[in-house]
Design an enzyme around this catalytic site. Structure first.
Site, PDB file in Angstrom:
ATOM      1  N   HIS A 221     -13.858   6.766  32.149  1.00 11.92           N
ATOM      2  CA  HIS A 221     -13.550   5.815  33.222  1.00 11.92           C
ATOM      3  C   HIS A 221     -12.114   6.036  33.698  1.00 11.92           C
ATOM      4  O   HIS A 221     -11.347   6.761  33.067  1.00 11.92           O
ATOM      5  CB  HIS A 221     -13.733   4.359  32.739  1.00 11.92           C
ATOM      6  CG  HIS A 221     -12.787   3.942  31.666  1.00 11.92           C
ATOM      7  ND1 HIS A 221     -13.150   3.808  30.344  1.00 11.92           N
ATOM      8  CD2 HIS A 221     -11.472   3.631  31.704  1.00 11.92           C
ATOM      9  CE1 HIS A 221     -12.111   3.432  29.627  1.00 11.92           C
ATOM     10  NE2 HIS A 221     -11.078   3.324  30.427  1.00 11.92           N
TER      11      HIS A 221
HETATM   12  P1  TYD Z   1     -15.515   0.432  26.255  1.00 14.13           P
HETATM   13  O1  TYD Z   1     -15.018   0.162  27.631  1.00 14.13           O
HETATM   14  O2  TYD Z   1     -16.904   0.947  26.083  1.00 14.13           O
HETATM   15  O3  TYD Z   1     -14.497   1.407  25.508  1.00 14.13           O
HETATM   16  P2  TYD Z   1     -14.158   2.950  25.873  1.00 14.13           P
HETATM   17  O4  TYD Z   1     -13.852   2.987  27.330  1.00 14.13           O
HETATM   18  O5  TYD Z   1     -12.950   3.275  25.068  1.00 14.13           O
HETATM   19  O6  TYD Z   1     -15.321   3.774  25.473  1.00 14.13           O
HETATM   20  O7  TYD Z   1     -15.329  -0.899  25.403  1.00 14.13           O
HETATM   21  C1  TYD Z   1     -16.185  -1.250  24.347  1.00 14.13           C
HETATM   22  C2  TYD Z   1     -16.398  -2.770  24.359  1.00 14.13           C
HETATM   23  O8  TYD Z   1     -15.182  -3.444  24.086  1.00 14.13           O
HETATM   24  C3  TYD Z   1     -16.895  -3.266  25.690  1.00 14.13           C
HETATM   25  O9  TYD Z   1     -17.849  -4.295  25.424  1.00 14.13           O
HETATM   26  C4  TYD Z   1     -15.678  -3.890  26.325  1.00 14.13           C
HETATM   27  C5  TYD Z   1     -14.874  -4.361  25.133  1.00 14.13           C
HETATM   28  N1  TYD Z   1     -13.426  -4.343  25.311  1.00 14.13           N
HETATM   29  C6  TYD Z   1     -12.744  -5.557  25.264  1.00 14.13           C
HETATM   30  O10 TYD Z   1     -13.320  -6.638  25.116  1.00 14.13           O
HETATM   31  N2  TYD Z   1     -11.372  -5.530  25.391  1.00 14.13           N
HETATM   32  C7  TYD Z   1     -10.687  -4.370  25.546  1.00 14.13           C
HETATM   33  O11 TYD Z   1      -9.443  -4.388  25.637  1.00 14.13           O
HETATM   34  C8  TYD Z   1     -11.425  -3.120  25.601  1.00 14.13           C
HETATM   35  C9  TYD Z   1     -10.707  -1.816  25.785  1.00 14.13           C
HETATM   36  C10 TYD Z   1     -12.794  -3.162  25.470  1.00 14.13           C
END
Ligand code: TYD
Length: 141
Positions: free
Chosen positions: A55
């Site tokens: 992303h």
């Molecule tokens: P995700 O966006 O899939 O992480 P990455 O981009 O690193 O693969 O995030 C995983 C889960 O955690 C998703 O349900 C969103 C949540 N999340 C939060 O609640 N707070 C945060 O600061 C982050 C980064 C993720």
């Protein structure tokens, strides 16, 4: 598409206050990294074949640090692309907004600490690569 945007990602060198007892690294927001820290999160126990990230952000700035182990991060601003291997606890990667990132090749012991300029906001995410390319190209014109 032959010119890269300036300042889209940079290595940030951190100072260790280590001594005979061990290592200590302190990070002061707006001093040791170029933004005030509103959120921290960390990734641990990541399976080695997992790719995270995938992303970009519309506004958010972040610094990623492999405080333990090592990890690869591929970044692109839509113009240029680079792969950075983070493999020590005193090197951070600052990623500005509108940079697509893919985080992979986690060593089994890897802990990635992320310092972020804003609290979590799903509306700030661009999760589709072709949407990202449209955003990045528009901003660079
Ligand atoms: P995700 O966006 O899939 O992480 P990455 O981009 O690193 O693969 O995030 C995983 C889960 O955690 C998703 O349900 C969103 C949540 N999340 C939060 O609640 N707070 C945060 O600061 C982050 C980064 C993720």
């Amino acid at each position: 598409m032959d010119q890269a945007k300036k300042g889209t990602w940079q290595i940030v060198n951190l100072n260790s206050k280590g001594d005979a007892r061990g290592e200590l690294v302190a990070i002061n927001g707006s001093i040791d990294i170029p933004f005030a820290i509103k959120r921290i999160y960390y990734m641990t126990s990541t399976l080695t074949d997992v790719v995270r990230g995938l992303h970009a952000h519309k506004q958010l700035e972040q610094v990623l640090i492999a405080v333990k182990g090592s990890v690869s991060i591929k970044v692109t601003d839509g113009f240029k692309e680079e792969v950075i291997r983070l493999d020590n606890h005193v090197t951070g990667l600052k990623i500005c907004n509108l940079v697509w990132r893919e985080i992979y090749d986690f060593s089994p012991d890897c802990v990635v600490l992320t310092l972020a300029s804003e609290v979590y906001n799903e509306n700030d995410y661009i999760r589709d690569f072709s949407d990202f390319m449209q955003f990045a190209t528009k901003v660079n014109i």
